[in-house]
Design a protein around this motif. Structure first.
Motif, short mmCIF file in Angstrom:
data_model
loop_
_atom_site.label_atom_id
_atom_site.label_comp_id
_atom_site.label_asym_id
_atom_site.label_seq_id
_atom_site.Cartn_x
_atom_site.Cartn_y
_atom_site.Cartn_z
N LEU A 111 -43.25 -66.92 34.91
CA LEU A 111 -44.02 -67.59 35.94
C LEU A 111 -45.48 -67.13 35.91
CD1 LEU A 111 -43.72 -69.54 38.38
CD2 LEU A 111 -43.27 -67.52 39.80
N PHE A 112 -46.40 -68.09 36.07
CA PHE A 112 -47.83 -67.81 35.99
C PHE A 112 -48.55 -68.47 37.16
CE2 PHE A 112 -45.91 -67.86 31.85
CZ PHE A 112 -46.44 -66.75 31.20
N THR A 113 -49.62 -67.83 37.62
CA THR A 113 -50.42 -68.38 38.70
C THR A 113 -51.86 -68.53 38.23
OG1 THR A 113 -49.01 -67.29 40.34
CG2 THR A 113 -51.16 -68.07 41.08
N PHE A 114 -52.45 -69.71 38.53
CA PHE A 114 -53.80 -70.03 38.09
C PHE A 114 -54.62 -70.53 39.27
CE2 PHE A 114 -50.95 -70.65 34.53
CZ PHE A 114 -51.61 -70.03 33.47
N GLN A 115 -55.95 -70.54 39.09
CA GLN A 115 -56.78 -71.24 40.05
C GLN A 115 -56.46 -72.73 39.95
OE1 GLN A 115 -60.89 -70.29 39.26
NE2 GLN A 115 -60.76 -68.35 40.37
#
Length: 295
Positions: free
Chosen positions: A164-168
C-alpha cells in the motif's frame, strides 16, 4: 658457472615466484560451477529452501563452469542470444523458460521451437536457473523491492502494509502516465475516470486473481497489477465503477510489472558472487501499439 651471489638471488626469486603462484592460483584458476552459484543463492536468500518449488536448474548441469551470469525476467530466445553474445552462460530467470510455470516439457517434446531453444542452450554450454518462489519469499520481497526502487516510491510505502502506498492527490491519467514513463511501458491499460483523484494505491506485482484482487481494491483508490483475467477482476472493477464507487485499475503487463525486481536481483547476486561478471538483461515488452512505432 654462477657466482654464489647469483645463485642466492636466483634461488630467492624462484622461491618468491613459487610463493606468488601458490597465492594467486586459487583465484585465477578456480572454477565456479552452476551448482555452486545455486548453493550460494540458497544460503543467501534468507528463508528455508522449499521441497516443492519451481526454483530449479531447468537447463544445463550443476557441473557447468560459469563464465558470467545474466539476471532476467524471462529467458526468451532473444535474451539467451544476448546473454551468449556477452559471454554470460548462466541465466537466472524469474519466469519459466519452457512456457509453463512448472517448466514442464512433456507436452512440447516434439515441438520444433522447443527443440531449437533447448539446442541453443546446449550448444552454448549454458545453464538456466528458474528463480521465482524464493525471490518472492526473500524479505523484503525481491521483486517488490526492485519495482519500488525503479518507481521511486520508497517514501510512499505504508508502514503497516508493503503493498500500500500514499501519494499527494493526483488525477488518475497523470498518475498512470508517470508510471508508464518510469517503466517505459507502451501498452498499459487503465480502467476508471481519468480525473479520478488518486491518493491511496495498492500494488500487486505480476498475476492477480479475483481474490485477493477484490480486498486489495477495497483498500485503495487504484489497484495496480501485472495481469488478471478480464472476465474476473476487470469485470468486477467495471461493475464497481458503474455502481458509483470511485475506483480504478491499472494493468501494466506481467513482464514489466516485475522486471525491475530482476534488475535488483543482479545487484543482490554481486554481493556474494565476485568471481564472474553479472549483468541484468531486460526482456523486451511483448506488445506494441499500432499508433506507436514497434521496437
Amino acid at each position: 658457472m654462477a657466482t654464489p651471489t647469483t645463485s642466492r638471488r636466483t634461488f630467492l626469486m624462484a622461491s618468491l615466484g613459487f610463493t606468488a603462484t601458490k597465492l594467486i592460483k586459487p583465484f585465477s584458476h578456480q572454477v565456479l560451477t552452476a551448482g555452486q552459484v545455486i548453493d550460494r543463492i540458497k544460503a543467501s536468500v534468507g528463508i528455508p529452501w522449499r521441497e516443492q518449488t519451481v526454483d530449479n536448474l531447468i537447463a544445463g548441469t550443476p557441473e557447468i563452469p560459469v563464465k558470467g551470469i545474466a539476471s532476467t525476467m524471462m529467458a526468451t530466445l532473444d535474451v539467451l542470444h544476448r546473454a551468449a553474445d556477452k559471454g554470460l552462460n548462466m541465466v537466472i530467470t524469474h519466469e519459466p523458460t519452457y512456457y509453463s510455470h512448472q517448466d514442464r516439457t512433456e507436452p512440447i517434446q516434439q515441438d520444433a521451437l522447443y527443440q531449437l531453444k533447448r539446442s541453443f542452450i546446449q550448444q552454448h554450454g549454458m545453464a538456466v536457473f528458474h528463480f521465482h518462489d524464493h525471490w518472492h519469499g526473500h524479505r523484503p520481497d525481491g521483486i517488490a523491492t526492485g519495482m519500488i526502487r525503479e518507481l521511486g516510491w520508497e517514501k510512499n510505502i505504508d508502514s503497516q502494509n508493503p503493498r500500500l502506498f500514499t501519494f499527494q492527490e493526483t488525477p488518475l491519467a497523470q498518475f498512470a502516465q508517470g508510471i508508464a514513463s518510469k517503466l517505459t511501458i507502451r501498452t498499459m491499460r487503465v480502467i476508471g475516470d481519468p480525473q479520478l483523484p488518486v491518493r491511496r494505491v495498492m500494488a500487486s506485482w505480476g498475476n492477480v486473481s479475483l481474490m485477493p484482487g477484490v480486498p486489495y481494491l477495497a483498500q485503495a483508490d487504484v489497484l495496480i497489477v501485472g495481469e488478471t483475467h478480464e472476465w474476473e477482476l476487470v469485470e468486477y472493477v467495471q461493475d464497481a465503477i458503474a455502481s458509483g464507487q470511485k475506483k480504478a485499475l491499472i494493468i501494466l503487463g506481467h513482464l514489466l510489472s516485475e522486471q525491475a525486481g530482476m534488475k535488483y536481483c543482479a545487484e543482490w547476486l554481486k554481493g556474494f558472487i565476485p568471481e564472474v561478471p553479472i549483468e541484468f538483461i531486460a526482456s523486451g515488452e511483448p506488445y506494441w501499439r499500432p499508433d506507436l512505432p514497434a521496437k
